[in-house]
Enzyme design. Sequence first.
Site, PDB file in Angstrom:
ATOM      1  CB  SER A   1      -1.040  -0.017   1.133  1.00 50.06           C
ATOM      2  OG  SER A   1      -0.209  -0.036   2.474  1.00 50.06           O
TER       3      SER A   1
ATOM      4  CE  LYS B   1      -3.498   0.527   4.948  1.00 45.05           C
ATOM      5  NZ  LYS B   1      -3.265   0.379   3.545  1.00 45.05           N
TER       6      LYS B   1
END
Length: 579
Positions: free
Chosen positions: A485, A528
């Site tokens: 990511s 996140k």
Amino acid sequence: MQVMKKVFYGLMCFLIFILILEHFFISSLITSTYNRMNNASYGAGDHSQGMGPLAPDDDYSEKLDALKKLPVVYDKAKKELRELDASNPMSPESSQIRNYLDWLFSMPWLKTDKTIIDLEKAKKILDRDHQGLKKAKDHILEYLAVQKRVPNGKAPILCFAGPPGVGKTTLAKSIAEATGRKFVRISLGGVRDEGNIRGFLRTYIGAKPGDIVKALKEAGTSNPVILLDEIDKLGIGGHHGDPAAALLEVLDPSQNSSFKDHFLEIGIDLSKVMFIATANNLENVPHALMDRLEIVEVTSYTLEEKLAIAKNNLIPKQLKENGLKADEFEISDDAIKKLIQEYTMEAGVRQLDRAIGTLCRKVIREIDDGKTAPANLTPESLEPYLGQRLVPRTQKLQANTVGVTQGLAWSAVGGGVTAFEAAIVPGTGKIHKTGNLGEISQESIMAALTVARKMMPDYKIGHRFLEDKDIHVHAPAGGKKDGPSAGITIATSIISAITNIPVNKDVCMTGEINLHGDVLPIGGLKEKLIAAHSIGLKIAVIPFANESDLKEVPQSVKDDMQIIPVKHITEVLKVALVK
């Protein structure tokens, strides 16, 4: 002298002969007495059924009669009783047969708890025991609704997957309570022997059944809820067999109606059992097992959810366990928030529970030392009790900086914000990678560098620009950075360093990148964004493919942040670079 030796040897032989006769006489007497006791206690009625006399100290006859509805089990028990009758009661074989019969008769072959599924009651129990986790609770209620309509259907095996301390085991207990079933937990962490699942053959000394049979005996019913805890930590199969392979039959609804334990040697119907599994890391679960599991993700808690859990569950529990009264321990909401943010680092609440327990013990000692006033704990008073904060709090960038981009990461303890740095230095066209970088992160750096080279003409920079320069990419101190990511984060840092354009200090981002600059989807978006929100970041760039995941993000986070879905790196740069 020779005569004396002959007399001595003759006496020794005579004594040995007398001892042998005595041994046989005593054994014969015990066996005779044992048989007379059997005949006196049970009479000839048992012989009329084709069996020998039964053991005098165990009421095996009544237990045997209760199994007449199960011909296979009944015939097996009769066979073992005949062998017990024929064996010497002092022999090891007799002890082994008795042990086997004890297990056979203690199994809940015909006992079943009545299952009543009340969805309204189940919802109240789940809401009482868990804050948040809406997606997981909805999945459970849907599962129970199907069970209510099709009681004998082949239900899937639920597997709660998530970080430690988020309540996976508690969810399973809530399901058992909501359905009125017994609850039994089997820990699979470190299990390396197939015999732990299937049992051990009776030919081995000290043989015993497997954990599945033990769980049924413990529950005392044939339809309990059995939790297979930490299924991702099963040991790798070796010369003792593969425990994961042994679980395949247990967890397959089309096969487990006749599961055979090696010790009992009789098929056991597991189709009525509600199996539930838990796992921290699904990557460690064997693929064959994954095929039999229905994954229910149990994600991390938000700050507000942890606050509610602490006030409604953890503090009352710790007060009770430590013998404190409610007026002897008071703590403000701000103090709990500081406890969460600066003294714990986790997705769940296990460390928070321990920290509250520590505070309770400190308060008890103060009371015992003569302090009678209630402990009114504020954020400022935490440090005298717990010392300096244990978690180095991540700080957002204070100024727009060239080559420094804030990326969003996920780990077993939840989300986090990690800065990636890039710098252009004199050299020979090499790339240097430093920091605790995993293999996937290093591959992302190479892909990001290729994208940056392709985009150099867009910024009127020639291809020979990097021939006499090196690129240094660095991930600052912290845990290991690995995962797919960070692609757009690294690409933005490299392009910023090449173009000397600063990166906006309020922007964070997550997303993988391919060689064409396309932004690819990632996982853990909720955690996140919660992490970014907790340190005050205002703009988050996410993959367009993850836009549907925003429904799982708390509304308070979405209200305070500008979340921008993007498809290509050019869209990322328009948001991130400050021109």
